[in-house]
Scaffold this motif. Structure first.
Motif, PDB file in Angstrom:
ATOM      1  N   ILE A  25      -3.387  10.555 142.524  1.00 27.95           N
ATOM      2  CA  ILE A  25      -3.940  10.515 143.884  1.00 27.95           C
ATOM      3  C   ILE A  25      -3.866   9.095 144.417  1.00 27.95           C
ATOM      4  O   ILE A  25      -4.323   8.145 143.765  1.00 27.95           O
ATOM      5  CB  ILE A  25      -5.396  11.010 143.915  1.00 27.95           C
TER       6      ILE A  25
ATOM      7  N   TYR B  89     -13.404  13.537 140.304  1.00 29.72           N
ATOM      8  CA  TYR B  89     -12.372  14.557 140.053  1.00 29.72           C
ATOM      9  C   TYR B  89     -11.304  14.003 139.114  1.00 29.72           C
ATOM     10  O   TYR B  89     -10.875  14.677 138.165  1.00 29.72           O
ATOM     11  CB  TYR B  89     -11.742  15.005 141.365  1.00 29.72           C
ATOM     12  N   CYS B  90     -10.857  12.773 139.381  1.00 29.38           N
ATOM     13  CA  CYS B  90      -9.814  12.156 138.550  1.00 29.38           C
ATOM     14  C   CYS B  90     -10.289  11.971 137.114  1.00 29.38           C
ATOM     15  O   CYS B  90      -9.518  12.160 136.163  1.00 29.38           O
ATOM     16  CB  CYS B  90      -9.396  10.812 139.147  1.00 29.38           C
TER      17      CYS B  90
ATOM     18  N   LYS C 281     -10.274  15.438 135.438  1.00 32.82           N
ATOM     19  CA  LYS C 281      -8.941  15.995 135.196  1.00 32.82           C
ATOM     20  C   LYS C 281      -8.013  15.020 134.462  1.00 32.82           C
ATOM     21  O   LYS C 281      -6.849  15.345 134.202  1.00 32.82           O
ATOM     22  CB  LYS C 281      -8.295  16.386 136.530  1.00 32.82           C
TER      23      LYS C 281
ATOM     24  N   ILE D  99      -6.592  12.152 135.499  1.00 34.66           N
ATOM     25  CA  ILE D  99      -5.453  11.698 136.298  1.00 34.66           C
ATOM     26  C   ILE D  99      -5.803  10.359 136.940  1.00 34.66           C
ATOM     27  O   ILE D  99      -6.969   9.986 137.051  1.00 34.66           O
ATOM     28  CB  ILE D  99      -5.047  12.723 137.381  1.00 34.66           C
ATOM     29  N   LYS D 100      -4.788   9.623 137.376  1.00 33.64           N
ATOM     30  CA  LYS D 100      -4.998   8.272 137.919  1.00 33.64           C
ATOM     31  C   LYS D 100      -5.330   8.316 139.406  1.00 33.64           C
ATOM     32  O   LYS D 100      -4.769   9.107 140.171  1.00 33.64           O
ATOM     33  CB  LYS D 100      -3.761   7.404 137.685  1.00 33.64           C
ATOM     34  N   LEU D 101      -6.234   7.421 139.786  1.00 38.02           N
ATOM     35  CA  LEU D 101      -6.583   7.226 141.183  1.00 38.02           C
ATOM     36  C   LEU D 101      -6.113   5.841 141.622  1.00 38.02           C
ATOM     37  O   LEU D 101      -6.465   4.835 140.998  1.00 38.02           O
ATOM     38  CB  LEU D 101      -8.092   7.344 141.388  1.00 38.02           C
TER      39      LEU D 101
ATOM     40  N   CYS E  20     -12.738   6.859 135.393  1.00 37.75           N
ATOM     41  CA  CYS E  20     -11.383   7.379 135.609  1.00 37.75           C
ATOM     42  C   CYS E  20     -10.341   6.286 135.399  1.00 37.75           C
ATOM     43  O   CYS E  20     -10.650   5.088 135.421  1.00 37.75           O
ATOM     44  CB  CYS E  20     -11.243   7.971 137.011  1.00 37.75           C
TER      45      CYS E  20
END
Length: 287
Positions: A55, A88-89, A92, A94-96, A147
């Motif tokens: 994201i 959310y990151c 899950k 995932i990278k922000l 995150c």
């Protein structure tokens, strides 16, 4: 890899869209109308359906003076919304990638004397206006979320999309023979083209943490305006003035230069001199 760009209709978001269109990557760009990141439930619902692997958050409330009258909105967009994305990151894995501002620092004249090369990434923050406070809230939310992140601070951002100082000063010159420009606030512009190119390099290398990303140099708004008119071939009388001649609702830092030493030492990253960045931007605007 599927990339989600939030705030895709803004100045930086549009630059990302143009850049990624030239890359062989899958991406989705959403304006705020299609994704309300201030709403935790809506954010999780939309993101769960899109299932991005990365994201890039370009959504932001950037009306510095208006933020003094709308602190709740500024904190919702620049603070709570970022917390929603970060949570959310983290969940899950995932990278922000998030963009912040020089305004998280106090910008005192004492700091200008102590830090001639600008604020380093780890310098204590202490914003002097609501906008800076709201952006700092977003930074803290990312750090607390756990995150994987890239937090990139920029300053005086300008590019071919949206509104910015370069476009505004050129428009003013069309109807005036003389302009006053502040000459006691020091910093350096970040050009969106260079920001996106170097941010992508950091992503590609798997970098994480906080980075400052501007062009090279240290100037005032008066210096900036003078060079804009010089390169654009505009003949106009410019008068340097103190900030006191332009009282604003939000206090402005006298010094907001960001040190780029950390990012400049990364192989593959290319920082431009501010005059060269301006030249490229004016060419894109066909000025």
């Amino acid at each position: 890899m599927r990339i989600l760009i939030t705030g895709g209709s803004g100045q930086l978001g549009q630059e990302w869209v143009g850049y990624l269109n030239r890359k062989e990557v899958e991406f989705i760009s959403l304006p705020s109308a299609d994704l309300d990141i201030t709403d935790f439930e809506d954010t999780n619902r939309v993101l769960s359906n899109l299932r991005p692997d990365l994201i890039i958050n370009c959504a932001a409330y950037t009306k510095v003076d208006q933020a003094e009258d709308e602190p709740e909105i500024a904190h919702q967009v620049n603070g709570q919304a970022v917390a929603n994305l970060a949570q959310y990151c983290a969940k899950k894995n995932i990278k922000l990638v998030h963009f912040s501002t020089d305004y998280v620092f106090p910008g005192t004249k004492d700091d200008m004397e102590k830090l001639p090369d600008g604020y380093p990434e780890d310098h204590p923050t202490n914003p002097v206006n609501t906008y800076g406070e709201s952006k700092l809230e977003g930074e803290k939310a990312i750090l607390e979320s756990g995150c994987d992140f890239l937090l990139i601070r920029v300053s005086w951002m300008c590019g071919k999309y949206g509104s910015n100082f370069v476009k505004t000063i050129l428009q003013l010159a069309e109807s005036r023979d003389e302009l006053k420009v502040v000459n006691d606030q020091f910093g350096c512009p970040s050009f969106t083209k260079n920001v996106v190119e170097n941010s992508w390099e950091l992503i590609d290398q798997g970098k994480e943490g906080v980075f400052h990303l501007t062009s090279n140099g240290k100037i005032t708004w008066y210096d900036f305006a003078s060079e804009i008119f010089k390169q654009a071939g505009v003949s106009i009388k410019l008068n340097p003035v103190d900030s006191s001649e332009f009282p604003t609702k939000a206090k402005r830092p006298a010094f907001s230069l960001l040190s780029t030493e950390k990012i400049a030492n990364i192989s593959g990253v290319t920082l431009v001199e501010w005059e060269e960045g301006l030249k490229t931007m004016l060419a894109e605007l066909k000025v």
